[in-house]
Design a protein around this motif. Structure first.
Motif, mmCIF file in Angstrom:
data_model
loop_
_atom_site.group_PDB
_atom_site.id
_atom_site.type_symbol
_atom_site.label_atom_id
_atom_site.label_comp_id
_atom_site.label_asym_id
_atom_site.label_seq_id
_atom_site.Cartn_x
_atom_site.Cartn_y
_atom_site.Cartn_z
ATOM 1 N N TRP A 80 0.826 -1.207 0.000
ATOM 2 C CA TRP A 80 0.000 0.000 0.000
ATOM 3 C C TRP A 80 0.861 1.259 0.000
ATOM 4 O O TRP A 80 0.519 2.258 -0.642
ATOM 5 C CB TRP A 80 -0.936 -0.017 1.202
ATOM 6 N N GLY A 84 0.213 1.731 -3.888
ATOM 7 C CA GLY A 84 -1.150 2.225 -3.791
ATOM 8 C C GLY A 84 -1.322 3.619 -4.354
ATOM 9 O O GLY A 84 -0.360 4.320 -4.695
ATOM 10 N N GLU A 129 -6.246 -0.577 4.865
ATOM 11 C CA GLU A 129 -5.305 -0.046 3.875
ATOM 12 C C GLU A 129 -4.309 -1.098 3.377
ATOM 13 O O GLU A 129 -3.103 -0.974 3.576
ATOM 14 C CB GLU A 129 -4.550 1.154 4.452
ATOM 15 N N GLY A 130 -4.825 -2.113 2.709
ATOM 16 C CA GLY A 130 -3.967 -3.089 2.053
ATOM 17 C C GLY A 130 -3.479 -4.238 2.913
ATOM 18 O O GLY A 130 -2.753 -5.104 2.419
ATOM 19 N N THR A 151 -9.494 -2.329 -3.496
ATOM 20 C CA THR A 151 -9.089 -1.305 -4.449
ATOM 21 C C THR A 151 -8.652 -1.998 -5.732
ATOM 22 O O THR A 151 -8.192 -3.142 -5.689
ATOM 23 C CB THR A 151 -7.918 -0.457 -3.929
ATOM 24 N N GLY A 154 -5.072 -3.105 -5.769
ATOM 25 C CA GLY A 154 -4.792 -4.232 -4.878
ATOM 26 C C GLY A 154 -5.642 -5.448 -5.164
ATOM 27 O O GLY A 154 -5.763 -6.335 -4.303
ATOM 28 N N ARG A 221 -5.901 2.884 -10.590
ATOM 29 C CA ARG A 221 -5.922 3.215 -9.170
ATOM 30 C C ARG A 221 -7.054 4.176 -8.792
ATOM 31 O O ARG A 221 -6.846 5.135 -8.055
ATOM 32 C CB ARG A 221 -4.565 3.788 -8.726
ATOM 33 N N TYR A 224 -12.855 1.473 -6.244
ATOM 34 C CA TYR A 224 -12.662 0.890 -4.910
ATOM 35 C C TYR A 224 -14.032 0.664 -4.270
ATOM 36 O O TYR A 224 -15.052 1.114 -4.787
ATOM 37 C CB TYR A 224 -11.835 1.813 -4.012
#
Length: 230
Positions: A80, A84, A129-130, A151, A154, A221, A224
């Motif tokens: 991340w 990210g 967060e990842g 996301t 990810g 990116r 999400y």
């Protein structure tokens, strides 16, 4: 009704859950010590706030990287931080949008140990967060409904999360999210990306993967949302 709110932040998901379940309780786990201290002081009687990093091993310590100027910007995920959207940017974000220079060593706990202490939850919400796969690897049996942030950058890791849950015995899966250009069919559009009131259309594991395939472009990116399993 019991909620495990992993990645509690300021308690948005817990607040919705308790509004819908007035006799319910929430165990909120927040790894960021600054946020933990802040929310613990104002949490209601039916919310217990814990300062741990949830992962695959209890009684360990992990490094949490925090931007002190952004409440939601804390992670233990190297991916991340390096791959990210807050690092590489997107159509809506400048590169290096987050300063990860503040570090904390945080004690760890597993979902299994939280269950042993507080009982099996009705819902587990994960927004870390990842770091979701690490969180799930601390769960060794099927419990209640699970939802976790996804996301598009990810997505490969998120697929591993779905596979792990399938191996635990989860059979129905869903997804909701914000989509920049695509129009989802059996996936729920959510302009907020993380609306806690949304109930997805439930699909099989393979159906969900097929629905997701045309909706994600990792190098963009942008897209999400939340994935679900029960």
């Amino acid at each position: 009704m019991l909620l495990f709110d992993i990645g509690y932040n300021r308690g948005k998901y817990t607040n919705y859950f308790l509004k819908e379940n007035t006799e319910g309780k929430s165990v909120g786990v927040e790894a960021n010590p600054n946020l933990y201290s802040m929310v613990k002081e104002t949490s209601p009687y039916n919310v217990e706030i814990l300062n741990y990093l949830v992962c695959e091993k209890s009684n360990d310590t992990r490094t949490l990287f925090v931007d002190p100027n952004q409440d939601g910007a804390s992670t233990a995920s190297e991916f991340w931080m390096t791959q990210g959207r807050f690092k590489k940017g997107s159509k809506h974000l400048a590169e290096n949008n987050v300063n990860w220079n503040t570090r904390y060593e945080v004690k760890t706990i597993t979902l299994d140990d939280l269950i042993e202490e507080y009982g099996p939850p009705t819902v587990i919400k994960i927004d870390v967060e990842g770091y979701t796969l690490n969180v799930l690897q601390g769960l060794t049996k099927k419990v209640g409904k699970i939802c976790f942030e996804w996301t598009e950058e990810g997505i490969e890791n998120d697929k591993k999360c779905l596979s792990y849950l399938r191996d635990l015995g989860y059979t129905e899966f869903g997804c909701a999210g914000y989509f920049q250009d695509e129009t989802p069919i059996r996936i729920t559009a959510d302009n907020n990306g993380d609306d806690p009131s949304i109930e997805p259309e439930w699909l099989s594991y393979h159906e969900l993967l097929e629905e997701l395939r045309p909706l994600v472009t990792p190098e963009r990116r942008i897209n999400y949302g939340m994935m679900f399993a029960r």
